[in-house]
Design a protein around this motif. Structure first.
Motif, PDB file in Angstrom:
ATOM      1  N   ASN A   1       0.932  -1.275   0.086  1.00 28.58           N
ATOM      2  CA  ASN A   1       0.021  -0.001  -0.100  1.00 28.58           C
ATOM      3  C   ASN A   1       0.816   1.326  -0.049  1.00 28.58           C
ATOM      4  O   ASN A   1       2.011   1.377   0.493  1.00 28.58           O
ATOM      5  N   GLU A   2       0.061   2.459  -0.417  1.00 29.75           N
ATOM      6  CA  GLU A   2       0.911   3.591  -0.591  1.00 29.75           C
ATOM      7  C   GLU A   2       0.231   4.651   0.127  1.00 29.75           C
ATOM      8  O   GLU A   2      -0.620   5.054   0.311  1.00 29.75           O
ATOM      9  N   ILE A   3       1.244   5.545   0.662  1.00 30.41           N
ATOM     10  CA  ILE A   3       0.635   6.902   1.153  1.00 30.41           C
ATOM     11  C   ILE A   3       1.774   8.063   0.933  1.00 30.41           C
ATOM     12  O   ILE A   3       2.994   7.701   1.010  1.00 30.41           O
ATOM     13  N   SER A   4       1.107   9.294   0.498  1.00 32.24           N
ATOM     14  CA  SER A   4       2.163  10.007  -0.131  1.00 32.24           C
ATOM     15  C   SER A   4       1.390  11.409  -0.125  1.00 32.24           C
ATOM     16  O   SER A   4       0.202  11.456   0.219  1.00 32.24           O
ATOM     17  N   ILE A   5       2.079  12.584  -0.228  1.00 32.29           N
ATOM     18  CA  ILE A   5       1.675  13.806  -0.288  1.00 32.29           C
ATOM     19  C   ILE A   5       1.376  14.110  -2.070  1.00 32.29           C
ATOM     20  O   ILE A   5       2.322  13.925  -2.539  1.00 32.29           O
ATOM     21  N   SER A   6       0.246  14.571  -2.251  1.00 32.54           N
ATOM     22  CA  SER A   6      -0.050  14.876  -3.578  1.00 32.54           C
ATOM     23  C   SER A   6       0.023  16.369  -3.736  1.00 32.54           C
ATOM     24  O   SER A   6      -0.553  17.211  -3.005  1.00 32.54           O
ATOM     25  N   ASN A   7       0.599  16.940  -4.892  1.00 35.11           N
ATOM     26  CA  ASN A   7       0.329  18.419  -5.190  1.00 35.11           C
ATOM     27  C   ASN A   7      -0.188  18.638  -6.542  1.00 35.11           C
ATOM     28  O   ASN A   7      -0.057  19.748  -7.124  1.00 35.11           O
ATOM     29  N   THR A   8      -0.910  17.468  -7.039  1.00 37.44           N
ATOM     30  CA  THR A   8      -1.700  17.555  -8.145  1.00 37.44           C
ATOM     31  C   THR A   8      -3.090  17.586  -8.108  1.00 37.44           C
ATOM     32  O   THR A   8      -4.184  18.109  -8.826  1.00 37.44           O
ATOM     33  N   GLU A   9      -3.556  16.605  -6.904  1.00 37.63           N
ATOM     34  CA  GLU A   9      -4.961  16.731  -6.529  1.00 37.63           C
ATOM     35  C   GLU A   9      -5.346  17.142  -5.256  1.00 37.63           C
ATOM     36  O   GLU A   9      -4.622  16.624  -4.316  1.00 37.63           O
ATOM     37  N   PHE A  10      -5.916  18.321  -4.937  1.00 31.17           N
ATOM     38  CA  PHE A  10      -6.083  18.702  -3.540  1.00 31.17           C
ATOM     39  C   PHE A  10      -7.254  19.848  -3.721  1.00 31.17           C
ATOM     40  O   PHE A  10      -7.794  20.098  -4.726  1.00 31.17           O
ATOM     41  N   ASN A  11      -7.788  20.094  -2.449  1.00 29.46           N
ATOM     42  CA  ASN A  11      -9.154  20.673  -2.291  1.00 29.46           C
ATOM     43  C   ASN A  11      -8.925  22.293  -1.804  1.00 29.46           C
ATOM     44  O   ASN A  11      -9.370  23.010  -2.434  1.00 29.46           O
ATOM     45  N   GLU A  12      -7.630  22.314  -0.842  1.00 30.13           N
ATOM     46  CA  GLU A  12      -7.515  23.948  -0.663  1.00 30.13           C
ATOM     47  C   GLU A  12      -5.971  23.686  -0.409  1.00 30.13           C
ATOM     48  O   GLU A  12      -5.345  22.681  -0.298  1.00 30.13           O
ATOM     49  N   GLY A  13      -5.147  24.913  -0.590  1.00 28.79           N
ATOM     50  CA  GLY A  13      -3.690  24.832  -0.519  1.00 28.79           C
ATOM     51  C   GLY A  13      -3.172  24.467  -1.839  1.00 28.79           C
ATOM     52  O   GLY A  13      -3.607  24.488  -2.555  1.00 28.79           O
ATOM     53  N   GLN A  14      -1.920  23.610  -1.140  1.00 30.08           N
ATOM     54  CA  GLN A  14      -1.243  22.922  -2.559  1.00 30.08           C
ATOM     55  C   GLN A  14      -0.914  21.636  -2.359  1.00 30.08           C
ATOM     56  O   GLN A  14      -0.426  20.846  -3.199  1.00 30.08           O
ATOM     57  N   ASN A  15      -1.472  20.952  -1.113  1.00 32.10           N
ATOM     58  CA  ASN A  15      -1.294  19.553  -1.050  1.00 32.10           C
ATOM     59  C   ASN A  15      -2.728  18.844  -0.424  1.00 32.10           C
ATOM     60  O   ASN A  15      -3.348  19.368  -0.055  1.00 32.10           O
ATOM     61  N   ALA A  16      -2.732  17.676  -0.669  1.00 36.76           N
ATOM     62  CA  ALA A  16      -3.511  16.636   0.094  1.00 36.76           C
ATOM     63  C   ALA A  16      -2.900  15.478   0.449  1.00 36.76           C
ATOM     64  O   ALA A  16      -1.831  15.058  -0.268  1.00 36.76           O
ATOM     65  N   LEU A  17      -3.493  14.550   0.971  1.00 34.90           N
ATOM     66  CA  LEU A  17      -2.963  13.198   1.423  1.00 34.90           C
ATOM     67  C   LEU A  17      -3.498  12.215   0.349  1.00 34.90           C
ATOM     68  O   LEU A  17      -4.588  12.291   0.138  1.00 34.90           O
ATOM     69  N   ARG A  18      -2.582  11.238  -0.526  1.00 38.13           N
ATOM     70  CA  ARG A  18      -2.927  10.466  -1.185  1.00 38.13           C
ATOM     71  C   ARG A  18      -2.728   8.989  -0.579  1.00 38.13           C
ATOM     72  O   ARG A  18      -1.801   8.647   0.130  1.00 38.13           O
ATOM     73  N   ILE A  19      -3.726   8.260  -0.663  1.00 39.58           N
ATOM     74  CA  ILE A  19      -3.816   6.935  -0.323  1.00 39.58           C
ATOM     75  C   ILE A  19      -3.967   5.755  -1.414  1.00 39.58           C
ATOM     76  O   ILE A  19      -4.783   5.933  -2.386  1.00 39.58           O
ATOM     77  N   LEU A  20      -3.419   5.037  -1.366  1.00 34.99           N
ATOM     78  CA  LEU A  20      -3.446   3.707  -2.464  1.00 34.99           C
ATOM     79  C   LEU A  20      -3.634   2.365  -1.617  1.00 34.99           C
ATOM     80  O   LEU A  20      -2.690   1.958  -1.001  1.00 34.99           O
ATOM     81  N   ALA A  21      -4.942   1.718  -1.422  1.00 34.36           N
ATOM     82  CA  ALA A  21      -4.876   0.766  -0.730  1.00 34.36           C
ATOM     83  C   ALA A  21      -5.158  -0.534  -1.652  1.00 34.36           C
ATOM     84  O   ALA A  21      -6.478  -0.530  -2.007  1.00 34.36           O
ATOM     85  N   TYR A  22      -4.574  -1.588  -1.633  1.00 38.73           N
ATOM     86  CA  TYR A  22      -4.757  -2.540  -2.667  1.00 38.73           C
ATOM     87  C   TYR A  22      -5.748  -3.557  -1.774  1.00 38.73           C
ATOM     88  O   TYR A  22      -5.847  -3.472  -0.377  1.00 38.73           O
ATOM     89  N   GLN A  23      -6.430  -4.356  -2.502  1.00 42.52           N
ATOM     90  CA  GLN A  23      -7.631  -5.179  -1.825  1.00 42.52           C
ATOM     91  C   GLN A  23      -7.032  -6.129  -0.997  1.00 42.52           C
ATOM     92  O   GLN A  23      -5.793  -6.588  -1.162  1.00 42.52           O
ATOM     93  N   SER A  24      -7.860  -6.462  -0.149  1.00 42.45           N
ATOM     94  CA  SER A  24      -7.324  -7.329   0.927  1.00 42.45           C
ATOM     95  C   SER A  24      -7.257  -8.818   0.295  1.00 42.45           C
ATOM     96  O   SER A  24      -8.113  -9.165  -0.432  1.00 42.45           O
TER      97      SER A  24
END
Length: 283
Positions: free
Chosen positions: A71-94
């Motif tokens: 699984n992945e967790i990172s900071i996104s600077n391309t998809e966000f709602n306010e400011g310049q960043n959001a938290l990106r999550i990629l969770a593979y199926q269990s």
């Protein structure tokens, strides 16, 4: 001399009146409150920046990977709602392991009677079914009976309430299974996909049926229902007794952590989502 005596007794009388006034009209106690917010803004788009040494942001990452993926967790600077960043999550199926990846804030002290307001913006990618995807948890790990340990399964050692997709596909609901309650479900407002969605979860905390549970999505109230939202000692004792286990809920009972992200992804597919503008207020 008489004049001095008069002044002395006058001062005593004024002091007595002052004391009587304070006793009859005591100052209102200052109520303690807690507020934490984070928009996941960073200088260098690094997740590590969310964990400064002074501890004033996030506490840790929870990550459980399925067998053949990470699984992945990172900071996104391309998809966000306010400011310049959001938290990106990629969770593979269990698979045999319950897939998780989320960010966690510890050090809370949410007790019965508190009013809690949690807000966050979510962007869930794709259109496939996301039934049973969990997005947000409040947990009480310290209230688990240490004598029972993990004999009942390590997944259940932090009782709490959670926001979960339910109702056949993508209806966000309040899941209470880990405190032996039923899911407070709604099927009127499907969760919008591929766009930013604001979720507000309000609760008045209680281990009885007079707790308040309210859920608002994009300013539309979808749940407003009373019901238990904290672990109840007698309920836990009865549930475990049915399995031959002597369980004592630990006191004081309080929620000490909040988690947001893919707190569990038991869906049939991989989930990519973004989180922004998180806040929690406790009164």
């Amino acid at each position: 001399m008489k004049r001095h005596q008069f002044i002395f007794f006058a001062i005593i009388a004024l002091m007595s009146l002052g004391c009587d006034k304070d006793e009859n009209n005591p100052e209102e106690p200052i109520e303690e409150s807690f507020f934490f917010e984070d928009g996941f803004e960073t200088q260098n788009d690094l997740v590590d920046e969310l964990f400064p040494s002074n501890g004033n942001r996030w506490s840790t990452i929870q990550q459980t990977n399925p067998t053949n993926a990470t699984n992945e967790i990172s900071i996104s600077n391309t998809e966000f709602n306010e400011g310049q960043n959001a938290l990106r999550i990629l969770a593979y199926q269990s698979d045999s392991d319950l897939s998780k990846v989320d960010i966690e804030k510890n050090g809370l002290n949410i007790v019965s009677g508190d009013k809690v307001i949690i807000k966050a913006d979510f962007f869930i990618v794709g259109t496939e079914s996301i039934e049973n995807l969990l997005l947000l948890d409040l947990e009480c790990c310290s209230c688990w009976d240490p004598n029972v340990g993990d004999n009942y399964g390590s997944e259940n050692q932090c009782p709490g309430v959670r926001l979960m997709m339910s109702g056949g596909n993508d209806y966000l609901s309040i899941e209470r299974g880990k405190i032996s309650g039923t899911t407070i479900q709604q099927t009127d407002f499907a969760f919008p996909r591929n766009q930013w969605v604001t979720v507000q979860w309000e609760m008045t905390m209680s281990d009885s049926e007079n707790g308040l549970n309210r859920l608002i999505i994009n300013e539309t109230e979808v749940i407003n229902q009373t019901g238990m939202n904290m672990p109840n000692a007698q309920v836990f004792a009865d549930v475990f007794l049915n399995q031959g286990i002597d369980f004592t809920l630990q006191e004081p009972t309080f929620y000490e952590r909040v988690q947001i992200g893919a707190t569990a992804n038991p869906t049939a597919g991989n989930m990519e989502l973004f989180v922004d503008d998180f806040s929690i207020k406790v009164e």
